[in-house]
Design an enzyme around this catalytic site. Structure first.
Site, PDB file in Angstrom:
ATOM      1  N   ASP A  54       0.114   0.309 -13.498  1.00  0.00           N
ATOM      2  CA  ASP A  54       1.104   1.191 -14.105  1.00  0.00           C
ATOM      3  C   ASP A  54       1.113   2.563 -13.430  1.00  0.00           C
ATOM      4  O   ASP A  54       0.071   3.041 -12.982  1.00  0.00           O
ATOM      5  CB  ASP A  54       0.763   1.347 -15.599  1.00  0.00           C
ATOM      6  CG  ASP A  54       1.969   1.736 -16.418  1.00  0.00           C
ATOM      7  OD1 ASP A  54       3.084   1.768 -15.851  1.00  0.00           O
ATOM      8  OD2 ASP A  54       1.809   2.016 -17.601  1.00  0.00           O
TER       9      ASP A  54
ATOM     10  N   LEU B  17     -12.117 -15.246  -2.818  1.00  0.00           N
ATOM     11  CA  LEU B  17     -11.553 -14.399  -3.876  1.00  0.00           C
ATOM     12  C   LEU B  17     -10.367 -15.138  -4.495  1.00  0.00           C
ATOM     13  O   LEU B  17      -9.523 -15.666  -3.772  1.00  0.00           O
ATOM     14  CB  LEU B  17     -11.062 -13.054  -3.297  1.00  0.00           C
ATOM     15  CG  LEU B  17     -10.233 -12.185  -4.253  1.00  0.00           C
ATOM     16  CD1 LEU B  17     -11.086 -11.683  -5.419  1.00  0.00           C
ATOM     17  CD2 LEU B  17      -9.607 -11.002  -3.523  1.00  0.00           C
TER      18      LEU B  17
ATOM     19  N   HIS C 287       6.808   1.799  -6.070  1.00  0.00           N
ATOM     20  CA  HIS C 287       6.404   0.391  -6.060  1.00  0.00           C
ATOM     21  C   HIS C 287       5.901  -0.018  -4.673  1.00  0.00           C
ATOM     22  O   HIS C 287       4.962  -0.802  -4.548  1.00  0.00           O
ATOM     23  CB  HIS C 287       7.567  -0.506  -6.486  1.00  0.00           C
ATOM     24  CG  HIS C 287       7.998  -0.282  -7.908  1.00  0.00           C
ATOM     25  ND1 HIS C 287       7.094  -0.163  -8.940  1.00  0.00           N
ATOM     26  CD2 HIS C 287       9.226  -0.153  -8.475  1.00  0.00           C
ATOM     27  CE1 HIS C 287       7.758   0.032 -10.075  1.00  0.00           C
ATOM     28  NE2 HIS C 287       9.045   0.047  -9.821  1.00  0.00           N
TER      29      HIS C 287
END
Ligand code: FPP
Length: 224
Positions: free
Chosen positions: A2, A113, A19
Site C-alpha cells: 500500500d 522461493l 505503481h
C-alpha cells in the site's frame, strides 16, 4: 503493497508512476528473500475492491502486471522462484490469464522461493468461491457433508498448497487487513509500518523480520 498512489502524489506524478516504482520494489524484496531466510512470500497486487478505481488506473495496473510477468519470467525461473497466482481469474482479461498460467508452468519445478501474487483477490471472495466448490462436491456425492471441518474447507482455498503466513506486513500506515488472507492469517503476527510501499527497502524488511523472530507465538496455547 500500500501507498503507491500517495508516493506518486507527493512527487506531483500520476498514480501509475507510483505503481511502477512499487513494481521495482517487488523485485528487490523478492531478491532479498533467500538471504533473509524467507521461503514463502505473498504480495497483494490487486484486490476484488480495486475495480472501483478509475478505468485508467485499472487498465494501467493490468498493463503493468502483464509487463512485469513478461519482463521478469526468465529471471524468476533462473533464480529458483516458483510463482503462483491467487484470486479469481474469471474477471481478468484472457491475455493476462494466459501469461499467469505460463509463468506458473515455467516455474513449476522451482522450490527456493515460493512467490504468490494475489490478483483480483479478496479473502471473503476466496472463502465464498471455496464454499461453492465444496457445495458442488457435496451435491455430486464426492464429499460427505458430515465430514466437513476447517481442514476440508482449507483444501478448497486458492492457497491450499501454501502454509499459513507467519507474518503479515502492511505498509503505508493503515492498520487494516483489507480482506487479505482472512482465513489463513488467523494466527499470523501483524506488522504495520508507516513506510509507503515504493520506499520499502530490503533493510526495512530485514528489520521487521528481525523483530518478528523475537516474538513468542503461542497459537492459542500457554507456554512457559
Ligand atoms: C496499493 O497502493 C497498490 C496497488 C493497488 C497496486 C500494487 C501493484 C504493484 C506494486 C505493481 C506490480 C506488482 C506485481 C507483483 C506485478 P495504493 O494505490 O492504494 O496507494 P495509496 O493508498 O497511496 O493510494
Amino acid at each position: 503493497m500500500d501507498g503507491n498512489g500517495r508516493w506518486a502524489q507527493a512527487r506531483g506524478k500520476p498514480r501509475l508512476f507510483g505503481h511502477q516504482a512499487g513494481g521495482r520494489r517487488v523485485r528487490e524484496i523478492v531478491e532479498s528473500c533467500p538471504e533473509l531466510g524467507v521461503k514463502y512470500l505473498t504480495v497483494f497486487a490487486f484486490s476484488t475492491e480495486n475495480w472501483k478505481r478509475t478505468q485508467a488506473e485499472v487498465a494501467g495496473l493490468m498493463t503493468l502486471f502483464k509487463r512485469y510477468i513478461v519482463k521478469e519470467a526468465t529471471a524468476l525461473r533462473d533464480h529458483g522462484v516458483r510463482v503462483r497466482f491467487i484470486g479469481d481469474r474469471v474477471r481478468l482479461e484472457p491475455k493476462l490469464v494466459a501469461l499467469m498460467d505460463n509463468l506458473e508452468a515455467l516455474t513449476a519445478g522451482n522450490d527456493d522461493l515460493h512467490l504468490t501474487i494475489a490478483i483480483n483477490y479478496g479473502g471473503r471472495d476466496e472463502v465464498a468461491r471455496a464454499t461453492r466448490r465444496l457445495a458442488l462436491d457435496v451435491k455430486a456425492g464426492r464429499l460427505d457433508p458430515e465430514t466437513v471441518d476447517a481442514e476440508t474447507l482449507a483444501r478448497y482455498l486458492d492457497t491450499f498448497v501454501l502454509p499459513d503466513p507467519d507474518l503479515v506486513i502492511r505498509t503505508s500506515g493503515e492498520a487494516r487487513i483489507s480482506n487479505f488472507l482472512l482465513w489463513q492469517s488467523a494466527y499470523s503476527e501483524y506488522e504495520f509500518v508507516d513506510t509507503l510501499w515504493p520506499d520499502f527497502t530490503k533493510e526495512i524488511f530485514a528489520e521487521i523480520l528481525e523483530n518478528y523472530s523475537k516474538r513468542e507465538r503461542r497459537f492459542g496455547a500457554v507456554t512457559g
